[in-house]
Design an enzyme around this catalytic site. Structure first.
Site, PDB file in Angstrom:
ATOM      1  N   TYR A   1      34.294  38.679  55.749  1.00  8.52           N
ATOM      2  CA  TYR A   1      34.369  38.889  54.295  1.00  8.52           C
ATOM      3  C   TYR A   1      35.830  38.933  53.845  1.00  8.52           C
ATOM      4  O   TYR A   1      36.214  38.309  52.855  1.00  8.52           O
ATOM      5  CB  TYR A   1      33.649  40.184  53.917  1.00  8.52           C
TER       6      TYR A   1
ATOM      7  N   SER B   1      38.696  49.440  43.905  1.00  7.02           N
ATOM      8  CA  SER B   1      37.825  48.390  43.376  1.00  7.02           C
ATOM      9  C   SER B   1      36.556  48.988  42.778  1.00  7.02           C
ATOM     10  O   SER B   1      36.048  49.995  43.284  1.00  7.02           O
ATOM     11  CB  SER B   1      37.451  47.445  44.518  1.00  7.02           C
TER      12      SER B   1
ATOM     13  N   GLN C   1      40.260  49.397  39.299  1.00  5.43           N
ATOM     14  CA  GLN C   1      39.995  47.999  38.945  1.00  5.43           C
ATOM     15  C   GLN C   1      38.582  47.883  38.411  1.00  5.43           C
ATOM     16  O   GLN C   1      37.628  48.363  39.026  1.00  5.43           O
ATOM     17  CB  GLN C   1      40.168  47.106  40.183  1.00  5.43           C
TER      18      GLN C   1
ATOM     19  N   THR D   1      39.957  42.726  36.035  1.00  6.36           N
ATOM     20  CA  THR D   1      39.896  41.428  36.726  1.00  6.36           C
ATOM     21  C   THR D   1      39.258  40.390  35.815  1.00  6.36           C
ATOM     22  O   THR D   1      38.157  40.596  35.304  1.00  6.36           O
ATOM     23  CB  THR D   1      39.095  41.553  38.038  1.00  6.36           C
TER      24      THR D   1
ATOM     25  N   ARG E   1      31.633  31.972  49.353  1.00  8.27           N
ATOM     26  CA  ARG E   1      32.297  32.037  50.655  1.00  8.27           C
ATOM     27  C   ARG E   1      31.209  31.820  51.698  1.00  8.27           C
ATOM     28  O   ARG E   1      30.320  32.651  51.870  1.00  8.27           O
ATOM     29  CB  ARG E   1      32.974  33.390  50.864  1.00  8.27           C
TER      30      ARG E   1
ATOM     31  N   HIS F   1      42.932  35.365  43.346  1.00  8.90           N
ATOM     32  CA  HIS F   1      41.946  36.214  44.010  1.00  8.90           C
ATOM     33  C   HIS F   1      41.957  35.950  45.529  1.00  8.90           C
ATOM     34  O   HIS F   1      40.906  35.910  46.173  1.00  8.90           O
ATOM     35  CB  HIS F   1      40.555  35.960  43.413  1.00  8.90           C
TER      36      HIS F   1
ATOM     37  N   TYR G   1      35.403  45.494  37.101  1.00  5.58           N
ATOM     38  CA  TYR G   1      34.664  44.259  36.846  1.00  5.58           C
ATOM     39  C   TYR G   1      33.807  44.511  35.620  1.00  5.58           C
ATOM     40  O   TYR G   1      33.147  45.563  35.534  1.00  5.58           O
ATOM     41  CB  TYR G   1      33.753  43.907  38.024  1.00  5.58           C
TER      42      TYR G   1
ATOM     43  N   ARG H   1      39.712  33.206  46.889  1.00  5.54           N
ATOM     44  CA  ARG H   1      38.281  33.504  47.036  1.00  5.54           C
ATOM     45  C   ARG H   1      37.447  33.018  45.856  1.00  5.54           C
ATOM     46  O   ARG H   1      36.228  33.127  45.876  1.00  5.54           O
ATOM     47  CB  ARG H   1      38.091  35.022  47.171  1.00  5.54           C
TER      48      ARG H   1
ATOM     49  N   LYS I   1      44.403  41.064  35.631  1.00  3.78           N
ATOM     50  CA  LYS I   1      44.480  40.463  36.973  1.00  3.78           C
ATOM     51  C   LYS I   1      43.758  39.119  37.014  1.00  3.78           C
ATOM     52  O   LYS I   1      42.638  39.002  36.500  1.00  3.78           O
ATOM     53  CB  LYS I   1      43.848  41.418  37.984  1.00  3.78           C
TER      54      LYS I   1
HETATM   55  C1  GLV Z   1      35.326  40.435  45.111  1.00  3.71           C
HETATM   56  O1  GLV Z   1      35.635  41.540  44.972  1.00  3.71           O
HETATM   57  C2  GLV Z   1      35.592  39.561  46.202  1.00  3.71           C
HETATM   58  O2  GLV Z   1      34.820  39.590  47.157  1.00  3.71           O
HETATM   59  O3  GLV Z   1      36.562  38.819  46.146  1.00  3.71           O
END
Ligand code: GLV
Length: 387
Positions: A25, A107, A128, A156, A165, A276, A130, A279, A252
């Site tokens: 991850y 986060s 942070q 963000t 991913r 990011h 979302y 990502r 961000k």
């Molecule tokens: C989100 O927080 C990520 O996985 O980039």
């Protein structure tokens, strides 16, 4: 144990000691991972100018980030699932940041909750956000962050939809992990991780579970973002959040000159030039390549931070030379955490501080405020290769 001298040493230990799904991850980019790779390879293309016969005594890496004194121009970036890299990971990382004299950013998608991190630290940390569709949840989360004494909001802007991913899908990433046969086989060699995880109650998304209404699956980042993140986030919604928050605001995910001008004119206290960590938009240019263009677009006054690709003090120096006031690190501290918990984050920060200090000295500089374009050499066409 072997002597640890660089972030790569911590990365190797992180890989050995952490379940595959969480290491993967952290160490992933979206789709082909082109942007993820170029974030680091572009840093390597930038060379430093050596200066000799300069008095190098009395050096300082200290500066300020949005008015806050910091020991070096580095903050810990918000990283989702940090408490899955190691038990109580957010608390451990926040404590290491505090001891190193730099800001920690929690986060939204953390395992330890806002209140939990506040209860185990003394320095105010940054939060942070979302933006979710559920405005009540957003407002309540902002209130919780205020109550916990968070001294800045990092909003963000580049993740209204999650970049794919591949490894996360293949590994079946969830928090906590579902105990399938491959996961159990993997855990057999990661016993310390499992042992520590059994000692803690913090194994779920601490800011979500028990706080958000009608959540059907809060264990999977993918399904949570798909269901809950607000695809309509725009400047008017950002203004609503700014007013609701009422404190310092850092935007961000800026990677474009026009967006950077909008962020400046909006009145943000700072912006983070970021893709990011590669990502999100695969195929975007590296953040370090965009940084000088964005600095030029917004002028010298705007406070600019930069993340995506920083793995060393040399990288921090290069980012400052190309227009950043400060930087954020994500993977570099996560490798430390996965390798050795709080001590590993402390080690990562000390490695980067020392690299920055020594590199600065060899560049003939004593103070991070004096770093600039005169310290670097860029390959021909680096800034206008893509137009
Ligand atoms: C989100 O927080 C990520 O996985 O980039």
């Amino acid at each position: 144990m072997a002597v640890i001298t660089c972030i790569d040493d911590l990365k190797r230990l992180h890989k050995r000691r952490t379940p595959k799904m969480f290491y993967d991850y952290a160490e992933s980019g979206s789709y082909t991972e082109q942007t993820f790779r170029e974030n680091t390879t572009d840093f390597q293309k930038i060379r430093l100018r050596q200066k000799v016969a300069v008095d190098m005594e009395g050096r300082s890496t200290a500066t300020k980030m949005i008015g806050r004194d910091v020991a070096m121009p580095v903050a810990l970036a918000p990283v989702g699932l940090t408490g899955m890299q190691r038990a109580d990971g957010e608390i451990k990382a926040a404590r290491a940041a505090e001891k190193a004299g730099i800001p920690f950013t929690l986060s939204t998608m953390s395992i330890c909750s806002i209140e939990d991190v506040a209860a185990h630290t003394t320095d105010p940390f940054w939060f942070q956000l979302y933006v979710m569709k559920d405005e009540d949840f957003v407002d309540a989360t902002l209130e919780r962050a205020k109550k916990a004494g968070c001294s800045a909001l990092v909003l963000t802007l580049d993740l209204q939809i999650l970049g794919q991913r591949h490894k996360d899908l293949k590994n079946g990433l969830t928090a906590p992990p579902k105990l399938t046969l491959p996961v159990l086989l993997d855990l057999a060699t990661k016993w310390q991780w499992g042992f520590e995880m059994l000692q803690t109650k913090r194994r779920f998304f601490g800011n979500i579970v028990g706080h958000a209404k009608g959540v059907s699956d809060a264990s999977s980042l993918g399904s949570w973002t798909a269901e809950q993140f607000d695809p309509k986030l725009d400047w008017s919604k950002i203004a609503r959040i700014r007013d609701q928050w009422g404190g310092k605001l850092i935007l961000k995910g800026i990677l474009d000159e026009d967006d950077a001008r909008l962020a400046r004119d909006f009145g943000a206290d700072a912006m983070i030039v970021s893709n990011h960590g590669g990502r999100q938009l695969d195929g975007a240019l590296s953040a370090i390549r965009m940084l000088p263009k964005i600095r030029e677009a917004v002028g010298p006054e705007m406070e600019i931070f930069m993340d995506s690709g920083i793995r060393s003090g040399q990288d921090v120096l290069k980012a400052l030379a190309l227009g950043a006031n400060s930087t954020f690190i994500g993977r570099a501290f996560i490798h430390g955490l996965g390798a050795m918990g709080e001590q590993g984050v402390a080690t990562a920060l000390e490695i980067i501080r020392k690299e920055l200090d020594i590199t600065m000295a060899l560049c003939g500089e004593k103070n991070v405020h004096d770093l600039g374009r005169h310290n670097v050499l860029l390959p021909t066409g680096f800034l206008d290769e893509y137009a």
